[in-house]
Design an enzyme around this catalytic site. Structure first.
Site, PDB file in Angstrom:
ATOM      1  N   GLY A 158       0.580  -1.123  -0.185  1.00 30.28           N
ATOM      2  CA  GLY A 158      -0.069   0.138   0.110  1.00 30.28           C
ATOM      3  C   GLY A 158       0.740   1.283   0.152  1.00 30.28           C
ATOM      4  N   ASP A 167       2.563  -0.667  12.405  1.00 32.33           N
ATOM      5  CA  ASP A 167       2.090  -1.295  11.475  1.00 32.33           C
ATOM      6  C   ASP A 167       2.760  -2.712  11.512  1.00 32.33           C
ATOM      7  OD1 ASP A 167       0.541  -1.464   9.025  1.00 32.33           O
ATOM      8  OD2 ASP A 167       1.927  -0.948   7.421  1.00 32.33           O
TER       9      ASP A 167
END
Length: 668
Positions: A28, A146
């Site tokens: 992403g 993350d």
């Protein structure tokens, strides 16, 4: 029809050093390539940020590159065998990139996609190494933000293959990358949530804040997925999945996979509590709990093996032994190869064994035991023992109260007080004061307290230390001197000073070439705050029309010349001894450049001042001549008798005439 788009980066040379060979993965935020470091002749991995992550105006892009560089330096200092090493960073085609260690293996996401889920031994082995890497980051003050299977790399064991993941080496990547990209997007208008929603902690959704416990939550979700083969929440929209983390508790893995040991349920539940304060404080604390669970599962497996071995096939017990629904392999830390053992891994605790009956106490211990028996033998002794026990309990309670609450008090509020006043108030309350590096503030005046730690009304040990941060007042910057510089250089100087540039109307300038800054507003050196707008005026070069010489010409001649050039004349009369209507001065000066329609101001003489003719009637002619010539007049007329009296004069007495005018007199 299958259409493939060629990757323009393939086989390109980055920074004159890294030759891109192949694309490994696309995520992403970035794309990962393998490359050859032609300087050191080694294979590396290069992660290049997507253009949409760095696609911002120039000011925002500069800030993003600065934050990305700072994060890269922090990650590069993070050295741990379970952390993907960072070798270099830079920009290519305005896109930031990281040069990292190339790990031969697969991501945990690829392994889960192939195998569905892992057995508890493999899941805990991967979890232990993953948490070791994150714990090293937490000790360095870095939050990953993350944590997910895509960022966990499982390298092949030296023996080859991945049939048994217990001996594989786990490495964690992308420390700090999420933070750098998120900070660059704070003005995008949308609520940024960098962590993948399947693993996002509730406090990131509600408050947008992250600390080590945020990584603990995400690691708990990864453990849940390794044990069950799926994430706890799903939905049509990412926002729906994110809010499920806020509104619902993560289910126990055994509800999806029956037979999982309860200790695994408790481990997942504790790591994924919605309240951050109920979770382990950081990855190191969770890693210690994982190690304990691995030890406990190994002990349980050994016990089950012993029970099964005691039941021979020839024996027919009246009740069959219940077989466990899931077999858990006994994994001892000593079974791990030395190259895969964690730096802080504790040695395996010895296997439990039956304790032998203790022999009767002898010596000093025996005498104490005999004294105890005698004291408890009669009622008085029992009362004395009870009283002593009560006294000990009261002492322990008092000490516990003191250390738990009694020695604490509330911190006074020192914010917004002058530094000297805050020092005096803290001294009167018995506290010690320390000062940290002061900071700028738009609200708190200079030398006043901007912040304190602990905060107001928080618990603090009596006589403890309060750390104060003083204000430097509003931060101001002088407007840099960009006059005479090109517009591009002026913009860079203003941006370096934290200011924004606005281009005002351009104008002609005889001394500065086209594209050069003529002036700024506010003026050079003026004090402004960060982010203020500075208006610059840029030169259009020399004007197309040159102003002619007008001084000394008659005003009417000057007017004709200017009209022929397409210029306007502005006349300003002025007293002068020059002849009337003669041009005395002009603005702009001759030779200056102006544009069509510009105004040229000329000052024009009103002529010398007039002289009043005096009366010379009946005066001797020589005397009359002397008076008139003395006033700058000339004498003429009929002089029949040069020494006779004046009988007439023209102009008459008191008539104003210009200097040098003639006065006619008649003498006889």
């Amino acid at each position: 029809m299958d259409i493939q788009v060629a990757d323009t980066l393939l086989n390109s040379l980055i920074d004159g050093r890294y030759r891109i060979r192949a694309r490994v993965a696309r995520g992403g935020m970035a794309t990962v390539y393998t490359a050859i470091d032609e300087r050191l002749d080694r294979i590396v991995a290069i992660k290049i940020i997507h253009p949409n992550q760095a696609n911002a105006p120039q000011v925002q892009l500069a800030g993003f590159l600065e934050r990305f560089t700072d994060e890269a330096k922090t990650i590069a200092r993070l050295t741990h065998p379970n952390v993907v090493a960072v070798y270099d960073q830079g920009t290519h085609a305005r896109l930031p990139y990281l040069v990292m260690e190339y790990v031969r293996g697969r991501t945990l996401r690829e392994i889960l996609a192939e195998r569905g889920r892992l057995n508890p031994s493999e899941a805990l082995a991967i979890m232990e190494q993953m948490l070791a890497a994150i714990a090293a980051a937490h000790r360095a003050g870095l939050v990953h933000r993350d944590v997910k299977p895509e960022n966990v790399l499982v390298a092949e064991a030296p023996s080859g293959g991945m049939a048994n993941l217990v001996d594989s080496v786990v490495k964690v990547a992308d420390f700090g990358l999420a933070r750098a990209v998120e900070a660059s997007s704070e003005t995008d208008g949308a609520n940024q949530l960098m962590a993948t929603v399947a693993y996002v902690a509730p406090e990131l959704v509600t408050d947008g804040r992250a600390d080590p416990r945020t990584d603990v939550y995400a690691a708990g979700i990864v453990l849940f997925e390794m044990l069950t083969g799926r994430v706890p929440y799903d939905g049509d929209r990412a926002v729906d999945v994110a809010w499920q983390h806020v509104d619902r508790d993560v289910p126990r893995p055994s509800t999806l996979v029956p037979g999982l040991p309860p200790v695994l349920d408790e481990l997942v539940v504790r790591a994924t509590r919605r309240d951050p304060g109920a979770r382990p404080t950081d990855a190191g604390a969770l890693q210690a709990e994982v190690q304990v669970v691995r030890d406990d599962l190994g002990t349980m497996a050994n016990a089950n093996t012993t029970i099964l071995r005691q039941i021979q096939p020839a024996e027919q017990p009246t009740m069959a032994v219940q077989q466990p629904t899931m077999v858990v392999a006994a994994v001892q830390p000593t079974e791990r190869p030395s190259w895969a053992r964690l730096p802080d891994q504790q040695r395996e605790r010895p296997a439990p064994h039956r304790r032998r009956a203790a022999p009767p106490p002898t010596g000093l211990a025996g005498r104490f035991a005999d004294l105890r028996d005698r004291l408890l033998a009669d009622r008085g002794g029992r009362i004395a023992v009870g009283a002593a026990a009560l006294a000990v309990i009261l002492v322990i309670a008092g000490v516990g109260w003191w250390f738990g609450a009694g020695r604490y008090t509330a911190t006074p509020n020192l914010v917004n007080l002058a530094g000297t006043d805050a020092q005096s108030r803290a001294d009167r309350a018995g506290f010690t004061v320390e000062f940290t590096e002061p900071r700028y503030s738009e609200q708190v005046p200079k030398d006043a307290v901007l912040a304190q730690d602990p905060g107001s009304d928080e618990r603090i040990v009596r006589g403890g230390t309060i750390t104060l941060t003083l204000s430097l007042g509003p931060e101001r910057f002088p407007v840099p001197d960009v006059v005479g510089k090109s517009l591009e250089l002026a913009q860079l100087d203003l941006e370096d000073a934290g200011l924004r540039m606005k281009r005002g109307p351009d104008r002609y300038d005889d001394n500065l070439e086209e594209g050069v800054v003529i002036s700024v507003k506010p003026e050079v050196g003026a004090e402004v705050k960060a982010g203020d707008e500075i208006t610059v005026t840029v030169s259009k070069g020399r004007a197309p029309i040159t102003v002619p010489v007008l001084i000394g010409k008659n005003v009417n001649e000057a007017r004709t010349i200017l009209q022929q050039l397409g210029l306007q004349i502005v006349v300003e009369p002025q007293d002068s001894d020059k002849p009337k209507d003669e041009v005395l001065s002009q603005s702009p000066q001759d030779g200056a450049g102006v544009e069509a329609g510009a105004k040229v101001t000329v000052k024009v003489s009103n002529g010398p001042p007039l002289v009043a003719v005096p009366s010379v009637m009946n005066l001797p002619c020589p005397q009359a001549r002397q008076i008139l010539e003395g006033l700058g007049l000339t004498v003429g007329g009929l002089q029949i008798n040069p020494n006779g009296p004046v009988r007439s004069q023209n102009p008459g007495p008191n008539t104003p005439v210009p200097p040098g005018s003639q006065v006619a007199i008649t003498c006889f």
